[in-house]
Design a protein around this motif. Structure first.
Motif, PDB file in Angstrom:
ATOM      1  N   LYS A 163       0.809  -1.221   0.000  1.00 15.27           N
ATOM      2  CA  LYS A 163       0.000   0.000   0.000  1.00 15.27           C
ATOM      3  C   LYS A 163       0.842   1.270   0.000  1.00 15.27           C
ATOM      4  CE  LYS A 163      -3.763  -2.386   2.240  1.00 15.27           C
ATOM      5  NZ  LYS A 163      -4.545  -2.560   3.441  1.00 15.27           N
ATOM      6  N   GLY A 164       1.938   1.269  -0.774  1.00 14.37           N
ATOM      7  CA  GLY A 164       2.763   2.462  -0.905  1.00 14.37           C
ATOM      8  C   GLY A 164       3.751   2.716   0.222  1.00 14.37           C
ATOM      9  N   PHE A 165       3.973   1.734   1.085  1.00 12.76           N
ATOM     10  CA  PHE A 165       4.920   1.891   2.187  1.00 12.76           C
ATOM     11  C   PHE A 165       5.929   0.739   2.195  1.00 12.76           C
ATOM     12  CE2 PHE A 165       1.623   4.642   3.733  1.00 12.76           C
ATOM     13  CZ  PHE A 165       2.317   5.643   4.382  1.00 12.76           C
ATOM     14  N   LEU A 166       7.159   1.068   2.563  1.00  9.08           N
ATOM     15  CA  LEU A 166       8.199   0.080   2.822  1.00  9.08           C
ATOM     16  C   LEU A 166       8.280  -0.063   4.333  1.00  9.08           C
ATOM     17  CD1 LEU A 166      10.695  -1.679   2.149  1.00  9.08           C
ATOM     18  CD2 LEU A 166      12.042   0.425   2.241  1.00  9.08           C
ATOM     19  N   HIS A 167       8.089  -1.272   4.837  1.00  9.28           N
ATOM     20  CA  HIS A 167       8.165  -1.552   6.271  1.00  9.28           C
ATOM     21  C   HIS A 167       9.416  -2.385   6.526  1.00  9.28           C
ATOM     22  CE1 HIS A 167       4.017  -0.178   6.637  1.00  9.28           C
ATOM     23  NE2 HIS A 167       3.718  -0.990   5.618  1.00  9.28           N
ATOM     24  N   LEU A 168      10.267  -1.906   7.421  1.00  9.95           N
ATOM     25  CA  LEU A 168      11.474  -2.637   7.808  1.00  9.95           C
ATOM     26  C   LEU A 168      11.352  -3.034   9.275  1.00  9.95           C
ATOM     27  CD1 LEU A 168      14.183  -0.333   6.220  1.00  9.95           C
ATOM     28  CD2 LEU A 168      13.437  -2.557   5.382  1.00  9.95           C
ATOM     29  N   VAL A 169      11.677  -4.276   9.574  1.00 18.01           N
ATOM     30  CA  VAL A 169      11.694  -4.770  10.942  1.00 18.01           C
ATOM     31  C   VAL A 169      13.039  -5.447  11.151  1.00 18.01           C
ATOM     32  CG1 VAL A 169      10.653  -6.346  12.615  1.00 18.01           C
ATOM     33  CG2 VAL A 169       9.197  -5.156  10.961  1.00 18.01           C
ATOM     34  N   ALA A 170      13.751  -5.036  12.191  1.00 18.24           N
ATOM     35  CA  ALA A 170      15.041  -5.643  12.528  1.00 18.24           C
ATOM     36  C   ALA A 170      14.972  -6.131  13.976  1.00 18.24           C
ATOM     37  CB  ALA A 170      16.167  -4.629  12.374  1.00 18.24           C
ATOM     38  N   VAL A 171      15.444  -7.341  14.196  1.00 18.84           N
ATOM     39  CA  VAL A 171      15.389  -7.935  15.521  1.00 18.84           C
ATOM     40  C   VAL A 171      16.776  -8.408  15.903  1.00 18.84           C
ATOM     41  CG1 VAL A 171      14.356  -9.738  16.928  1.00 18.84           C
ATOM     42  CG2 VAL A 171      13.032  -8.691  15.095  1.00 18.84           C
ATOM     43  N   GLY A 172      17.244  -7.937  17.046  1.00 25.16           N
ATOM     44  CA  GLY A 172      18.531  -8.367  17.579  1.00 25.16           C
ATOM     45  C   GLY A 172      18.325  -9.054  18.913  1.00 25.16           C
ATOM     46  N   LYS A 173      19.413  -9.423  19.525  1.00 23.54           N
ATOM     47  CA  LYS A 173      19.339 -10.112  20.812  1.00 23.54           C
ATOM     48  C   LYS A 173      18.736  -9.208  21.889  1.00 23.54           C
ATOM     49  CE  LYS A 173      23.196 -11.170  22.803  1.00 23.54           C
ATOM     50  NZ  LYS A 173      24.452 -11.777  23.211  1.00 23.54           N
ATOM     51  N   ARG A 185      11.380  -1.118  14.282  1.00 16.96           N
ATOM     52  CA  ARG A 185      10.418  -1.130  13.176  1.00 16.96           C
ATOM     53  C   ARG A 185      10.320   0.287  12.633  1.00 16.96           C
ATOM     54  NH1 ARG A 185       4.663  -3.366  14.344  1.00 16.96           N
ATOM     55  NH2 ARG A 185       5.904  -5.248  14.331  1.00 16.96           N
ATOM     56  N   CYS A 186      10.400   0.415  11.317  1.00 13.68           N
ATOM     57  CA  CYS A 186      10.221   1.723  10.701  1.00 13.68           C
ATOM     58  C   CYS A 186       9.517   1.559   9.364  1.00 13.68           C
ATOM     59  CB  CYS A 186      11.546   2.459  10.541  1.00 13.68           C
ATOM     60  SG  CYS A 186      12.687   1.691   9.409  1.00 13.68           S
ATOM     61  N   SER A 187       8.878   2.623   8.925  1.00  7.93           N
ATOM     62  CA  SER A 187       8.153   2.614   7.653  1.00  7.93           C
ATOM     63  C   SER A 187       8.410   3.925   6.937  1.00  7.93           C
ATOM     64  CB  SER A 187       6.645   2.482   7.901  1.00  7.93           C
ATOM     65  OG  SER A 187       6.351   1.270   8.537  1.00  7.93           O
ATOM     66  N   CYS A 188       8.389   3.859   5.617  1.00 12.93           N
ATOM     67  CA  CYS A 188       8.497   5.087   4.819  1.00 12.93           C
ATOM     68  C   CYS A 188       7.701   4.915   3.537  1.00 12.93           C
ATOM     69  CB  CYS A 188       9.957   5.440   4.532  1.00 12.93           C
ATOM     70  SG  CYS A 188      10.835   4.223   3.561  1.00 12.93           S
ATOM     71  N   ARG A 189       7.221   6.021   3.028  1.00 10.14           N
ATOM     72  CA  ARG A 189       6.435   6.006   1.790  1.00 10.14           C
ATOM     73  C   ARG A 189       7.366   5.752   0.610  1.00 10.14           C
ATOM     74  NH1 ARG A 189       1.587   6.880   0.383  1.00 10.14           N
ATOM     75  NH2 ARG A 189       0.796   7.742   2.317  1.00 10.14           N
ATOM     76  N   VAL A 190       6.919   4.907  -0.319  1.00  4.96           N
ATOM     77  CA  VAL A 190       7.714   4.572  -1.504  1.00  4.96           C
ATOM     78  C   VAL A 190       6.826   4.566  -2.741  1.00  4.96           C
ATOM     79  CG1 VAL A 190       9.432   3.189  -0.261  1.00  4.96           C
ATOM     80  CG2 VAL A 190       7.389   2.081  -1.166  1.00  4.96           C
ATOM     81  N   LYS A 237       4.938  -3.169  -7.223  1.00  2.00           N
ATOM     82  CA  LYS A 237       4.522  -4.494  -6.795  1.00  2.00           C
ATOM     83  C   LYS A 237       4.681  -4.618  -5.285  1.00  2.00           C
ATOM     84  CE  LYS A 237       5.755  -9.048  -8.308  1.00  2.00           C
ATOM     85  NZ  LYS A 237       6.675  -9.833  -9.072  1.00  2.00           N
ATOM     86  N   GLU A 238       3.780  -5.341  -4.654  1.00  2.00           N
ATOM     87  CA  GLU A 238       3.881  -5.588  -3.222  1.00  2.00           C
ATOM     88  C   GLU A 238       4.566  -6.931  -2.989  1.00  2.00           C
ATOM     89  OE1 GLU A 238      -0.012  -5.201  -1.506  1.00  2.00           O
ATOM     90  OE2 GLU A 238       0.031  -3.027  -1.760  1.00  2.00           O
TER      91      GLU A 238
END
Length: 87
Positions: free
Chosen positions: A5-15, A20-25, A29-30
């Motif tokens: 839906k027009g957003f890039l969602h990044l999730v990073a998990v460490g110990k 979590r962050c999102s930005c409009r792109v 294609k999804e």
């Protein structure tokens, strides 16, 4: 990494920490892919400021294109990872 839906969602998990962050792109294609966050961070940090294009090849390869460089990261299908609970 998920595009929807027009957003890039990044999730990073460490110990000890999760992010979590999102930005409009502008997307055509999804989709989703799980990639090593450190590798992505190292690549993006080195690139000069300009548009970056992400595309997937199959279920497990991410292509990163920049006007001066091209990178390919091998990842895993997103379905193999559960998303953490982040407050």
């Amino acid at each position: 990494m998920t595009v929807e839906k027009g957003f890039l969602h990044l999730v990073a998990v460490g110990k000890d920490i999760s992010l979590r962050c999102s930005c409009r792109v502008r997307n055509e294609k999804e989709g989703s892919i799980a990639i090593p966050p450190r590798k992505l961070s190292d690549i993006i940090r080195l690139l000069p400021e300009a548009d970056i294009s992400f595309s997937t090849t199959g279920e497990s390869r991410l292509d990163i294109r920049h006007e001066k460089a091209h990178f390919r990261i091998t990842g895993l299908p997103r379905e193999q990872f559960t998303e953490p609970n982040i407050l």
